[in-house]
Structure formats: C-alpha cells, structure tokens
Design a protein around this motif. Structure first.
Motif, PDB file in Angstrom:
ATOM      1  N   ASP A   1       0.907  -1.414  -0.054  1.00  0.00           N
ATOM      2  CA  ASP A   1      -0.190   0.007  -0.141  1.00  0.00           C
ATOM      3  C   ASP A   1       0.948   1.269   0.195  1.00  0.00           C
ATOM      4  O   ASP A   1       1.771   1.525   0.997  1.00  0.00           O
TER       5      ASP A   1
ATOM      6  N   ASP B   1     -11.795   3.014   6.440  1.00  0.00           N
ATOM      7  CA  ASP B   1     -12.536   4.256   5.517  1.00  0.00           C
ATOM      8  C   ASP B   1     -11.330   5.136   4.837  1.00  0.00           C
ATOM      9  O   ASP B   1     -11.484   5.953   4.332  1.00  0.00           O
ATOM     10  N   ARG B   2     -10.016   4.611   4.968  1.00  0.00           N
ATOM     11  CA  ARG B   2      -8.853   5.398   4.768  1.00  0.00           C
ATOM     12  C   ARG B   2      -8.795   4.901   3.059  1.00  0.00           C
ATOM     13  O   ARG B   2      -9.272   4.227   2.745  1.00  0.00           O
ATOM     14  N   ALA B   3      -8.024   6.025   2.484  1.00  0.00           N
ATOM     15  CA  ALA B   3      -7.669   5.838   1.162  1.00  0.00           C
ATOM     16  C   ALA B   3      -6.508   4.876   0.913  1.00  0.00           C
ATOM     17  O   ALA B   3      -5.467   4.933   1.878  1.00  0.00           O
ATOM     18  N   THR B   4      -6.208   3.910  -0.098  1.00  0.00           N
ATOM     19  CA  THR B   4      -5.430   2.946  -0.011  1.00  0.00           C
ATOM     20  C   THR B   4      -5.042   3.174  -1.623  1.00  0.00           C
ATOM     21  O   THR B   4      -5.629   3.288  -2.565  1.00  0.00           O
TER      22      THR B   4
ATOM     23  N   TYR C   1      -6.856   1.258  -6.368  1.00  0.00           N
ATOM     24  CA  TYR C   1      -6.986   2.442  -5.354  1.00  0.00           C
ATOM     25  C   TYR C   1      -8.600   2.524  -4.844  1.00  0.00           C
ATOM     26  O   TYR C   1      -9.394   1.876  -5.467  1.00  0.00           O
ATOM     27  N   THR C   2      -8.698   2.475  -3.538  1.00  0.00           N
ATOM     28  CA  THR C   2      -9.888   2.588  -2.926  1.00  0.00           C
ATOM     29  C   THR C   2      -9.869   3.822  -1.897  1.00  0.00           C
ATOM     30  O   THR C   2      -8.747   4.054  -1.258  1.00  0.00           O
ATOM     31  N   ARG C   3     -11.190   4.170  -1.575  1.00  0.00           N
ATOM     32  CA  ARG C   3     -11.448   5.328  -0.619  1.00  0.00           C
ATOM     33  C   ARG C   3     -12.581   4.924   0.274  1.00  0.00           C
ATOM     34  O   ARG C   3     -13.784   5.295  -0.182  1.00  0.00           O
ATOM     35  N   GLY C   4     -12.415   4.189   1.136  1.00  0.00           N
ATOM     36  CA  GLY C   4     -13.449   3.473   1.875  1.00  0.00           C
ATOM     37  C   GLY C   4     -14.113   2.727   0.876  1.00  0.00           C
ATOM     38  O   GLY C   4     -13.552   1.917   0.174  1.00  0.00           O
TER      39      GLY C   4
ATOM     40  N   LYS D   1     -13.714   2.793  -5.764  1.00  0.00           N
ATOM     41  CA  LYS D   1     -12.617   1.844  -6.041  1.00  0.00           C
ATOM     42  C   LYS D   1     -12.427   1.958  -7.630  1.00  0.00           C
ATOM     43  O   LYS D   1     -13.193   1.971  -8.331  1.00  0.00           O
TER      44      LYS D   1
ATOM     45  N   TRP E   1     -18.292   3.326  -7.975  1.00  0.00           N
ATOM     46  CA  TRP E   1     -18.520   4.715  -7.295  1.00  0.00           C
ATOM     47  C   TRP E   1     -19.824   4.608  -6.571  1.00  0.00           C
ATOM     48  O   TRP E   1     -20.916   4.565  -7.471  1.00  0.00           O
TER      49      TRP E   1
END
Length: 719
Positions: A577, A590-593, A631-634, A638, A673
């Motif tokens: 990550d 919930d964080r961005a990865t 990439y994910t944001r919570g 995605k 989304w």
C-alpha cells in the motif's frame, strides 16, 4: 438489443427499493440523506468466535479448522471494484498457483500448478464447506459455481494441505457466501449491468434480522449473445433463500434453499489449418463450427447447518441434499476446427446425466492443554450419490430426443474420517494429521447398443485409502510473520468413465488403481512493514500412477495406470500500500489505499515416466503473473487495473502442435463509485483493455477463442 424479458422481475425489485426510499412522511422537515454503506455481512462459514480481519491469510485456527503450517490465501472481493459477470481473471488476482482456462460460457475451469483445469476436477470445490462437484469422485467436475455477487470471499488451501476437506491433489477452494446482516431489519440492493455482445446482468437481494431471525435472499440473471456470430449465447437464472436463527449467539442454525438453471450454446472450435470445411482462427475468429450443440444445467439444493461454540471448542454439523442434472446435445461428424460432414452430421448425440446427492458432516474442535494452547480437531462425512446416465442418438442435428444407445447406472458411497492436532511449543508449532478414505463405486451398464456380442459391463470398486499430512510453523515474533512447512499425501480416485468406458472397443486393465500424489511446501508469509504483505514458497508435487489409455492390437484401447509427473516451482505474492504511513492506519476501513500487487507462479512440470515421458503436462505454463494497481477510498470509490500474463503451454499431454497455446497478456480496467448523497452505486469497466487476441482453452473440436475488448456499465440502487 431487444428488451430482456428477465428485466421485468428485477425492475420490480428496483421499484420496491425506490419506493422504500420515499417512505418518509412529507410533513417532516427535509434532512440530508444518511451515508449509504455496503452491507456489513457476517461472513464466517463456521464458528464466528474466531473473528479475524479478512486477509491476507487464514488464521491459525478458524472454527473447526487448523490452518497453521499450511499455505492459505483469502481472495477478498471487497479489495477490488465489484467483479462483473463472474470474471475469474479478476477473481483470481491474488491466487498464485491457480491457472484459468477461459471460456465464454458461465462454466469455469481452474487448474492447479499444472494439473488439468477442466471443471476444476483435481481441486476440491465447496460452497460454505459443502462439496459442489457433480460427484466428488465418479464425476468430479464443478459445472456449478455460485454467482460471485453473493460470495464474500474465496478461501484457498494448497495441495494436500486440504486433507481436512478432501484427498484431491489440487487443494481446496471454498466459496464463503453472505449471511444476513444483523444491524438492520430490512435492507437490500438491485444492480443492473449492460455491456458488449448483448450482455445484461441483474443481481437483487433483500436481507436483515428481526429478533433472532435473519433472512437473506437473492435473484441473479445473466444473459449474452456471446462473442461468436451464432450459437455462443447463454442464459443463467439463480435464486437462493437463507434463514438464520440466533446468528450472533453461541448456537446458530442456518437453512439454505437454492436453485440454479443455465443454458448455453457450444459454437465449436477453430483451427489454423486451411482447406474445405475448416473454420480458420486467423480469418474467421467469430464463425462457429457447430450450430446445434447446446448444454443445459439444472441444480436444486438444500442445506441445514448447526454451529455451536463451547468454552473450549466448537462443533459444526451439516446436512444437505443436491439434485443436479447435466444435459447436452452435440452434432455428429466434424473434427478439429472443421464443419460436420457426412452421414454422421445428420445425427447428434444426446447425453443426460443426473446426480442425486445426500450428505452429512460433523466436525468438532477441542482446545486443550495449558492455557488451551493445543488444538484437536476431527470429523467425519457421509455421502451417498446416485447418478443415472443415458446416451441417445437423434435423427437430426438439433434433436432433443432420439434412439437410446447407452444406459448406465452409477452410485457412490463415501465415508472419510479425519483428525488433526496442533501442538504449540512457544513460537514453534507442529500439526500432524490423518485421513482415512472409505469409498465404494458401482458402475453398471443397463443397456449398450454397441455390445451385441459382448456382455454388458459392470464394475464395483471398494477402497480404503489412508492419507497422512504434517505441518510445521515458526512465528518470527513480528506479529503475523511466519515460516511454514507442509508435507501431505493425496490421491485421485477412478472416475466413472474410466471404470466402465462407453466405447465397446475400450477395455479396462484388471489392476487399474487410483492415482497417488505426495506434495511438499515450504515458505514465508507475513507483513514485515506497514502496508507490505509477502508470501513466498517453493513446492514439489510428485503425481504417480496417472490414468490414461494405450492402443492395443486389433483396434482396441486399454485404460491403465501409465504415467508419473513431477511439478515443482515457486510462488511469490507481494502487495504494498503506497499510502500506508503507520501500522495502525492499515486497519482503518475508511482510509484511502493505493495497492500495487503481483502474484507469480514459476512452474517446472514434466512427465518422468509413462507414454508421455519428457513431455509437459497440459496447461502447465512456465510462469503465470497476475499484477495490478488498485485504489480505494473507503467503500465509496474503487478503481483497479489488473493484468494476467502467461507463458505458452500445451492443451494436451501429448504436446501436439495443434494444441499449442501461445503466451498472452490481458489487462482489465474496472471502477465502482457510490454517488455522494444518493443511494446509488455505479459500476463499470473495460475488459481486455488492449484488445489482446488470445486463447487459453482448446478442446477436441478445436480452439476456443477468448473475448476481445468488452465494455460494461451498471447501476445499483441500495437501501
């Protein structure tokens, strides 16, 4: 594209969802809509007392299973955008060792480290711990697999390390499906997706919990015209209803009822040869060589599961019944990539196989010793299956009924008993295990029009096969870092068509025996730094007494134990990550990865004895690499770019030129989304972004081309 009739029931569910969103009285002051979250399913397939974060490896002890000392992988579908249309290129992105043989129908073929992939017949395949092969030994082909929309994760245990599940040398795949969520009384979603080649899919579900009663039900429909100009269409309908009682307590009951119906065309294979009647891959890639061949599958199943947690252990009991019908019709005549010709082309073969299965299983785990550090687990399974088969000859290429040619009655009784014990000595642990296979198979011809002067064939085989395994692990003292080692035995029973072949010119050696395998594995897995996940291992698989056929004088064929193959190599899985800054942040959902990952199989497989000595087993490329960026944001956004890169291989053990599979590289771009402030989720993607011209499946009738670039877009309404 005509409006799909199957859209109407799905739209009815969508309307119900929309109306429920408008249910607030108009006199209330307007309020901002609450955040919409993905369903928080409870996903443990067995006792939930062993809660764990989903991945990247199975815990040392899970329910009634001991996983320590074995190589395991969790395929967590929440890590990527929603998988569309059961795309196994994406589903297997974290699974080194599994080799996919792609086709455009809903059926799935997965191989393991160079073992034959057709319908995953060398791998134990389960849904929530219940076997889903048509017959686990006589016909070990997984024609049915659950829709991935209802699957929370797939648990994969390598090789004979899966002795707790079965004897197959290709390990065990367990689909863990959703249970009702317990935080709401009523929830649901309906997703509708459209794409290239007349593709349409819907997946709609309702779930919730009221008091001790939980419920979950879904309806799934998929259809497509296929990538060929004719006869490559498919249609699938699946429904499951599930009730749970006291799901969050120490004693839980789960009742599941399910139906599944699928039909698809078989457009036949292609060839690189030219000449009259051939369908050339280079110039006629979309042209079918078979216009009338069809396949249908109908499956109904029911299961009842009781899970009970105790102060020092766990018990799981399962009962199930499965009715499974596989039918096909195939035109006569023709050959490899050639059109049917001659008198045989005016007829067809109509095959119908039915599999009725009753099963029961009990598993228990006991924690014992000082501080209950040691773990004993044991269980037994009983399975009884009846499988009548008929083969008929139709008077036309598209006939659904015809003259009976062969009628066979087949049956299986299966009783395995297994036990393991985990001994812990500080940071070191060992797990010896035993499995005793008791199996009886009966195959009896009731009628065979080809045996005019010879008696009808029958065979009853009983086997008692002891298997042993041993695992060891050493914790390196950095949390989840571990060295592991495993050695285990496995075997491959005789299938129905080897026991009593349909052809009158085929005989079976009197000493025909099951195949045996021995596998070693050693490796390291862990998270040596925040956001970095590693798993690296080497393996050696020796597969003896493989069953094949030889030609005898007089035009006869003999079924016998012929070959020995050795599969050895290495697997490497790495994920990092790029946004991880400290260890604690990696646990925040919930964080961005931003994960970059690669999973690599390096394989050296060859026959060392028998008719195919020094040749390479089918579907055993020198390497397979799955890589990508996600990439994910919570749960709100995605994005993923995933790729599969494979070396060349052969689609038969004889390594013939027309069964050569060239190397290929395929990339997929997917996205998901959630629209802020609305109960709407969009999904979309481009499969095979670079429009790679490739194939990795070749059957006796020719080359099966894989899809080129395809686009899809879907919308889900959630509440």
């Amino acid at each position: 594209m005509p409006f799909p009739r199957s859209l109407f029931p799905a739209l009815a569910i969508a309307l119900a969802v929309t109306l429920s969103l408008r249910a607030a009285p108009a006199t209330e002051p307007p309020v901002a809509p609450p955040p919409v979250q993905l369903p928080a399913f409870q996903v443990e397939a067995e006792a939930e007392k062993d809660h764990f974060i989903q991945g990247p490896f199975l815990p040392d002890v899970q329910g009634t299973k001991v996983n320590v000392g074995k190589k395991t992988t969790i395929l967590d579908f929440d890590r990527l955008p929603r998988i569309n249309g059961n795309n196994y290129r994406q589903a297997l992105s974290d699974a080194p060792g599994l080799i996919l043989s792609e086709e455009t129908s809903p059926l799935v073929s997965i191989g393991y480290r160079g073992l034959q992939p057709h319908r995953a017949q060398f791998t134990q395949v389960m849904k929530d711990g219940i076997p889903i092969h048509a017959d686990p030994f006589g016909y070990p082909e997984a024609y049915y697999t659950p829709p991935l929309d209802t699957v929370d994760r797939i648990e994969f245990m390598r090789g004979g390390a899966a002795l707790v599940y079965g004897p197959q040398p290709g390990g065990a795949l367990n689909y863990v499906t959703h249970r009702p969520r317990t935080d709401v009384g009523l929830g649901g979603s309906t997703l509708h997706t459209f794409g290239s080649d007349g593709y349409y899919s819907s997946f709609s579900y309702l779930d919730g919990t009221t008091g001790p009663l939980g419920y979950y039900g879904y309806y799934n429909h998929r259809e497509s015209d296929g990538i060929r100009s004719a006869n490559s269409d498919y249609r699938l309908d699946a429904f499951t209803g599930r009730l749970t009682w006291a799901q969050t307590t120490a004693s839980r009951v789960i009742l599941t009822l399910e139906t599944y119906a699928e039909e698809h065309g078989e457009p036949g294979g292609l060839t690189f040869a030219t000449g009259p009647g051939t369908i050339n891959y280079g110039t006629q890639r979309e042209t079918p060589s078979r216009l009338f061949d069809r396949f249908t599958l109908d499956r109904q199943a029911a299961s009842l599961v009781w899970e009970r947690d105790f102060a020092r252990g766990t018990f799981v009991g399962r009962l199930w019944a499965i009715d499974y019908t596989r039918a096909s019709r195939r035109q006569g005549g023709g050959g490899f990539g050639t059109l049917p010709t001659g008198a045989a082309a005016q007829t067809n073969t109509i095959e119908r196989q039915q599999f009725n299965q009753l099963g029961a299983e009990a598993r228990a785990r006991l924690d014992w010793g000082q501080a209950e550090r040691h773990v004993f687990t044991a269980g037994a399974l009983y399975l009884h299956g009846n499988s009548p088969r008929t083969d008929s000859r139709g008077a036309t290429p598209d006939a659904d009924n015809g003259e009976l040619r062969i009628k066979t009655q087949r049956a299986t009784r299966y009783l395995p008993i297994f036990a393991e014990n985990l001994f812990r000595f500080g940071d070191f642990s060992v797990t010896p295990g035993l499995r005793l296979e008791l199996i009886e198979q009966r195959v009896r011809e009731r009628f065979n029009a080809a045996r005019v002067t010879t008696p009808l064939q029958q065979r009853t085989a009983r086997a008692t096969v002891p298997l042993a395994g041993f695992g060891a692990a050493y914790d390196l003292g950095r949390g989840r870092d571990q060295l592991y080692f495993n050695v285990s035995q496995s075997y491959r029973p005789i299938v129905f068509t080897d026991a009593v072949p349909n052809a009158a010119t085929t005989i079976v050696n009197a000493d025909l025996a099951e195949s045996h395998a021995l596998q070693f594995e050693a490796g390291y897995r862990g998270e040596p730094a925040p956001g970095l996940v590693l798993d690296a291992s080497v393996f050696h698989l020796a597969f003896d007494d493989q069953i094949g056929s030889t030609t005898l004088p007089g035009g006869l064929t003999s079924v016998a134990n012929l070959g020995r193959a050795v599969h050895r190599g290495a697997e490497l899985s790495v994920r990092y990550d790029l946004l991880a800054r400290r260890a604690g942040s990696t646990r925040d959902p919930d964080r961005a990865t931003l994960n970059v990952f690669a999973n690599t199989l390096i394989l050296d497989a060859a026959f060392t004895a028998g008719a195919n000595r020094d040749r390479t087993p089918q579907y055993a490329p020198r390497h397979v690499v799955r890589t990508g960026l996600a990439y994910t944001r919570g749960a709100g956004l995605k994005l993923a770019l995933t790729g599969t890169l494979s070396a060349d291989s052969f689609a038969d053990d004889n390594n013939t030129a027309q069964r050569y599979v060239p190397s290929y590289a395929v990339w997929d771009l997917t996205a998901e989304w959630r629209v802020p402030g609305f109960p709407i989720r969009l999904v979309g993607g481009v499969n095979n972004v670079l429009d790679e011209d490739y194939y990795n499946r070749i059957r006796p009738d020719g080359i099966d081309p894989a899809p080129g670039r395809k686009v899809y877009l879907g919308v889900a309404f959630e509440f």
